[in-house]
Design a protein around this motif. Sequence first.
Motif, PDB file in Angstrom:
ATOM      1  N   ALA A  75       5.340   5.562   5.735  1.00 24.51           N
ATOM      2  CA  ALA A  75       3.975   5.082   5.534  1.00 24.51           C
ATOM      3  C   ALA A  75       3.611   5.082   4.053  1.00 24.51           C
ATOM      4  N   ARG A  76       4.037   6.109   3.330  1.00 23.50           N
ATOM      5  CA  ARG A  76       3.767   6.159   1.890  1.00 23.50           C
ATOM      6  C   ARG A  76       4.508   5.049   1.157  1.00 23.50           C
ATOM      7  N   GLN A  77       5.746   4.784   1.550  1.00 21.23           N
ATOM      8  CA  GLN A  77       6.499   3.705   0.918  1.00 21.23           C
ATOM      9  C   GLN A  77       5.820   2.369   1.153  1.00 21.23           C
ATOM     10  N   GLN A  78       5.369   2.139   2.363  1.00 21.96           N
ATOM     11  CA  GLN A  78       4.678   0.893   2.680  1.00 21.96           C
ATOM     12  C   GLN A  78       3.388   0.754   1.884  1.00 21.96           C
ATOM     13  N   GLN A  79       2.696   1.867   1.709  1.00 23.79           N
ATOM     14  CA  GLN A  79       1.442   1.846   0.966  1.00 23.79           C
ATOM     15  C   GLN A  79       1.698   1.500  -0.503  1.00 23.79           C
ATOM     16  N   THR A  80       2.739   2.083  -1.096  1.00 23.35           N
ATOM     17  CA  THR A  80       3.020   1.805  -2.507  1.00 23.35           C
ATOM     18  C   THR A  80       3.572   0.401  -2.698  1.00 23.35           C
ATOM     19  N   GLY A  82       2.348  -2.098  -1.197  1.00 20.61           N
ATOM     20  CA  GLY A  82       1.271  -3.006  -0.848  1.00 20.61           C
ATOM     21  C   GLY A  82       1.270  -3.414   0.609  1.00 20.61           C
ATOM     22  N   GLY A  83       1.985  -2.667   1.428  1.00 21.13           N
ATOM     23  CA  GLY A  83       1.996  -2.953   2.840  1.00 21.13           C
ATOM     24  C   GLY A  83       2.811  -4.178   3.209  1.00 21.13           C
ATOM     25  N   ALA A  84       3.666  -4.636   2.301  1.00 20.29           N
ATOM     26  CA  ALA A  84       4.459  -5.835   2.548  1.00 20.29           C
ATOM     27  C   ALA A  84       5.352  -5.695   3.771  1.00 20.29           C
ATOM     28  N   ASP A  85       5.811  -4.482   4.029  1.00 17.83           N
ATOM     29  CA  ASP A  85       6.698  -4.255   5.164  1.00 17.83           C
ATOM     30  C   ASP A  85       5.970  -3.721   6.384  1.00 17.83           C
ATOM     31  N   ALA A  86       4.645  -3.663   6.317  1.00 27.64           N
ATOM     32  CA  ALA A  86       3.870  -3.101   7.429  1.00 27.64           C
ATOM     33  C   ALA A  86       4.035  -3.962   8.663  1.00 27.64           C
ATOM     34  N   VAL A  87       4.065  -3.298   9.814  1.00 28.30           N
ATOM     35  CA  VAL A  87       4.228  -4.007  11.085  1.00 28.30           C
ATOM     36  C   VAL A  87       2.886  -4.239  11.703  1.00 28.30           C
TER      37      VAL A  87
END
Length: 87
Positions: A75-80, A82-87
């Motif tokens: 979740a922290r990686q996705q946040q940094t 910009g949420g590009a990989d968020a599902v």
Amino acid sequence: MSEPTAKYSITMPRDIAEAATARSGPSGLSAYVAAAVARQIDRDNLNELIAVAEAQHGPVTDEEIQALRDQLHQARQQQTQGGADAV
């Protein structure tokens, strides 16, 4: 408005007192010690909640802890990113 205060006398090892004084900054030693005690109370309260939860539901396994750490890391990686990989 801040909480009312009272004056207390405490005893602690000299090296700890000196280190706390050096780190206390402009707020002073009393504020530094009060913040440290408040953090310890929070930890004690959390430990009591954990003990109650474990008594009711059993202890949390190392695998469960690691899985939650992995989720938090993702979740922290996705946040940094910009949420590009968020599902």
